[in-house]
Motif scaffolding. Structure first.
Motif, short mmCIF file in Angstrom:
data_model
loop_
_atom_site.label_atom_id
_atom_site.label_comp_id
_atom_site.label_asym_id
_atom_site.label_seq_id
_atom_site.Cartn_x
_atom_site.Cartn_y
_atom_site.Cartn_z
N UNK A 134 87.80 62.95 49.60
CA UNK A 134 86.43 63.02 49.10
C UNK A 134 85.90 64.45 48.98
N UNK A 135 86.66 65.42 49.45
CA UNK A 135 86.21 66.81 49.42
C UNK A 135 85.93 67.25 47.99
N UNK A 136 84.71 67.68 47.74
CA UNK A 136 84.33 68.15 46.41
C UNK A 136 83.97 67.06 45.43
N UNK A 137 83.95 65.80 45.87
CA UNK A 137 83.60 64.69 44.98
C UNK A 137 82.16 64.23 45.22
N UNK A 138 81.68 63.33 44.37
CA UNK A 138 80.33 62.80 44.51
C UNK A 138 80.17 61.88 45.71
N UNK A 139 81.26 61.55 46.36
CA UNK A 139 81.19 60.70 47.55
C UNK A 139 80.50 61.46 48.69
N UNK A 140 80.71 62.76 48.74
CA UNK A 140 80.06 63.57 49.76
C UNK A 140 78.55 63.62 49.53
N UNK A 141 77.80 63.67 50.62
CA UNK A 141 76.34 63.76 50.53
C UNK A 141 75.84 64.88 51.44
N UNK A 142 74.78 65.58 51.05
CA UNK A 142 74.23 66.63 51.91
C UNK A 142 73.56 66.05 53.16
N UNK A 143 73.54 66.83 54.22
CA UNK A 143 72.88 66.43 55.46
C UNK A 143 71.80 67.42 55.88
N UNK A 144 71.78 68.58 55.25
CA UNK A 144 70.86 69.66 55.60
C UNK A 144 69.90 69.89 54.45
N UNK A 145 68.57 69.80 54.70
CA UNK A 145 67.59 69.84 53.62
C UNK A 145 66.39 70.72 53.97
N UNK A 146 65.68 71.15 52.93
CA UNK A 146 64.36 71.74 53.12
C UNK A 146 63.39 70.61 53.46
#
Length: 268
Positions: A134-146
């Motif tokens: 899943x590295x670099x794919x749309x499956x990954x999601x961010x966890x750190x946000x403003x």
């Protein structure tokens, strides 16, 4: 240099086996200006006791994970928020790298932290095998946000638990901010106690909000939940064929997941 406060938000429920390791990894961060917010679902073990030892801000609420995260955001005092689970361990430079990336570009609204799975059980190793595709794919999601952007889009959709992380990313992305920035440091996800039975039951519960997710986020759902898109990620990667046993087991796991989600969506 002024170092902005980072609020790390962790939903918990009977998490005593892994929470200590999780919080210790936060304590060891090279970036020091951090607050910990625990949203606990009235745990019956030593979760609260452990959280207090690490000076966490603790809130008790019997609710789903999405609502718990939103409560955490409202409690947060930081400029940035990071969402993790109680069975995760942060490598020591995660927060520092995320803050540096955010501060260097005001158009970045979310940061992806790569994840790896740890565990000695067979299915934990299969999960670790799965994650690397899943590295670099749309499956990954961010966890750190403003945090200001999270509040601006009203946080997570509380009526959706299916791919909950993805919903926040897509809403912030619609505001015109980047949500696919990524760092090198990783999150270690402890899945040593992985139970196939519990996993399938979990996917069944997620399936109950499947149609809401698909209807609300049609564009993303076309690739995110499409079994053929997921299959292509595996089959067109040469690494998939390096370990036939894990490869076959992974296909079985995904088949069981899709069946469970389908049953949950139909019954709901």
């Amino acid at each position: 240099m002024n170092k902005p406060l980072v609020s790390i938000i962790i939903p918990t429920y009977n998490s005593e086996k892994t929470l200590g390791t999780c919080l210790e990894s936060i304590r060891k961060q090279t970036y020091r200006n951090i607050e910990i917010i625990i949203i606990d679902r009235f745990s019956r073990d030593k979760t609260i006791e452990i959280a207090k030892k690490f000076g966490a801000n603790i809130k008790l609420k019997d609710c789903e994970r999405t609502e718990a995260k939103n409560i955490g955001v409202k409690e947060a005092q930081g400029k940035y928020v990071c969402f993790i689970d109680s069975d995760m361990e942060l490598s020591k430079e995660v927060v520092e790298e995320c803050v540096h990336l955010m501060e260097s570009n005001e158009n970045i609204g979310g940061v992806i932290i790569p994840e790896i799975t740890s565990g000695d059980s067979f299915w934990a190793r299969v999960r670790a095998y799965e994650r690397k595709f899943y590295i670099g794919t749309d499956i990954e999601s961010p966890r750190f946000f403003r945090k200001d952007l999270v509040l601006r889009v009203n946080g997570f959709d509380e009526d959706i638990v299916f791919f909950e992380e993805k919903t926040l990313e897509m809403k912030i992305n619609k505001l015109g901010f980047q949500t696919r920035a990524r760092i090198n440091s990783r999150i270690i996800h402890n899945e040593n106690n992985f139970s196939l039975k519990r996993w399938i039951r979990k996917k069944y519960q997620y399936g109950k909000t499947f149609f809401k997710y698909v209807k609300r986020y049609k564009n993303c759902a076309k690739t995110q939940v499409n079994p053929f898109s997921r299959l292509n990620i595996f089959l067109f990667n040469e690494c998939f064929y390096e370990n036939p046993i894990y490869a076959f087991s992974l296909l079985i796991l995904k088949l069981l997941e899709y069946i469970s989600v389908l049953l949950g969506s139909i019954i709901q």
